[in-house]
Design an enzyme around this catalytic site. Sequence first.
Site, PDB file in Angstrom:
ATOM      1  N   ASP A  33       0.869  -1.175   0.000  1.00  0.00           N
ATOM      2  CA  ASP A  33       0.000   0.000   0.000  1.00  0.00           C
ATOM      3  C   ASP A  33       0.911   1.232   0.000  1.00  0.00           C
ATOM      4  O   ASP A  33       2.149   1.108   0.034  1.00  0.00           O
ATOM      5  CB  ASP A  33      -0.928  -0.028   1.228  1.00  0.00           C
ATOM      6  N   GLU A  35       0.026   4.561   1.712  1.00  0.00           N
ATOM      7  CA  GLU A  35      -0.121   5.538   2.796  1.00  0.00           C
ATOM      8  C   GLU A  35       0.932   5.356   3.880  1.00  0.00           C
ATOM      9  O   GLU A  35       1.280   6.307   4.586  1.00  0.00           O
ATOM     10  CB  GLU A  35      -1.524   5.438   3.409  1.00  0.00           C
ATOM     11  N   HIS A  85      -2.556  -0.142  -3.916  1.00  0.00           N
ATOM     12  CA  HIS A  85      -3.007   1.210  -3.579  1.00  0.00           C
ATOM     13  C   HIS A  85      -3.708   1.907  -4.753  1.00  0.00           C
ATOM     14  O   HIS A  85      -3.225   1.837  -5.887  1.00  0.00           O
ATOM     15  CB  HIS A  85      -1.820   2.059  -3.125  1.00  0.00           C
ATOM     16  N   HIS A 130      -1.344   1.150   6.580  1.00  0.00           N
ATOM     17  CA  HIS A 130      -1.825   2.245   7.442  1.00  0.00           C
ATOM     18  C   HIS A 130      -2.891   1.726   8.407  1.00  0.00           C
ATOM     19  O   HIS A 130      -3.461   0.647   8.191  1.00  0.00           O
ATOM     20  CB  HIS A 130      -2.414   3.359   6.574  1.00  0.00           C
ATOM     21  N   HIS A 142      -7.716   4.878   7.192  1.00  0.00           N
ATOM     22  CA  HIS A 142      -9.038   4.571   6.636  1.00  0.00           C
ATOM     23  C   HIS A 142      -9.132   3.057   6.526  1.00  0.00           C
ATOM     24  O   HIS A 142      -8.139   2.354   6.761  1.00  0.00           O
ATOM     25  CB  HIS A 142      -9.209   5.226   5.254  1.00  0.00           C
ATOM     26  N   GLU A 160      -7.248  -2.784   7.400  1.00  0.00           N
ATOM     27  CA  GLU A 160      -7.055  -3.529   6.145  1.00  0.00           C
ATOM     28  C   GLU A 160      -6.099  -4.713   6.351  1.00  0.00           C
ATOM     29  O   GLU A 160      -6.302  -5.791   5.793  1.00  0.00           O
ATOM     30  CB  GLU A 160      -6.513  -2.595   5.060  1.00  0.00           C
TER      31      GLU A 160
HETATM   32 ZN   LIG Z   1      -3.789   2.872  -0.089  1.00  0.00          ZN
END
Ligand SMILES: [Zn+2]
Length: 290
Positions: A33, A35, A85, A130, A142, A160
């Site tokens: 990802d 972030e 991502h 994240h 998020h 996640e």
């Molecule tokens: Zn992401």
Amino acid sequence: MKKIFVIILIFLITGTLAYTQSEKGKKVFISVDMEGITGVVHWEEVSRDGKDYDYFRKIMTKETNAAIEGALEAGATDILVRDSHGSARNILPDMLDRNAKLLRDWSGGFKSMMEGIDETFDAVIFIGYHAKAGTPNALLEHTMSGNVTDISINGVSLPEAGINALIAGYYDIPVVFLSGDLAICNQAKELFGEIETVAVKEGIGSSALNLHPEVARGKIREGVKKALLELDKYKPYKLAPPYTMVLKLKKEELVHEKSFYPGAERTGDWELSYKNENLMEVMKAFHRMR
Ligand SMILES: [Zn+2]
């Protein structure tokens, strides 16, 4: 004469077995990802039209390479990198270590950030991850989409990393390493118990104190290597069936719309529930309801 023949045969068989065992290298799945990549603090930096996006996708690719190098040093022979991502088209193919294959773009399937995983892998690694929606002192936190306030399965609220670890766990594969901000490292340890982590930055409100990218890469490389050399230490992440997913969404029209997914039930003003014996059915439901 016969005895000698049998002894030689035994030597040959055990020798071949030992050889094939040492030859069978580890197969590693890396989900990346953005972030949680070193330096990233703002949505602009992880969005295609952001001015600094091209800079940070390079850092993302190099951070992935650090994980690949660590995996190779620990005996990995088969490495799949899943770009996870945004567009799923961030990692720069020709900058990526040539020992890995790169899975780009979304398939439309429910495995999403874990697309490409199956029972043939030995270990899973998360890079650039994240924290879940609503976490304080976390960068760009998020859960999957901007619509989700919280997702829990059997009462366990999941980032996640937790959702993706359950998909790996379905195939009996442990998540052995995660890098990202300090908040997701803490959430991962809380959920999985045994896991190697590297916090590349620490959130202070929505600002962050960052390691130098090169220092972060060194730690990721060492951390991945260490984890894969001690593979037996880690357990696949599982929750016991039957599964109850509770999903909290931000917009009422979405709650109403998603309540029509077969088996979904509206259980609150902002809340939907879904029950199933099969984890993969829950994952399909989440993919459509989020
Ligand atoms: Zn992401």
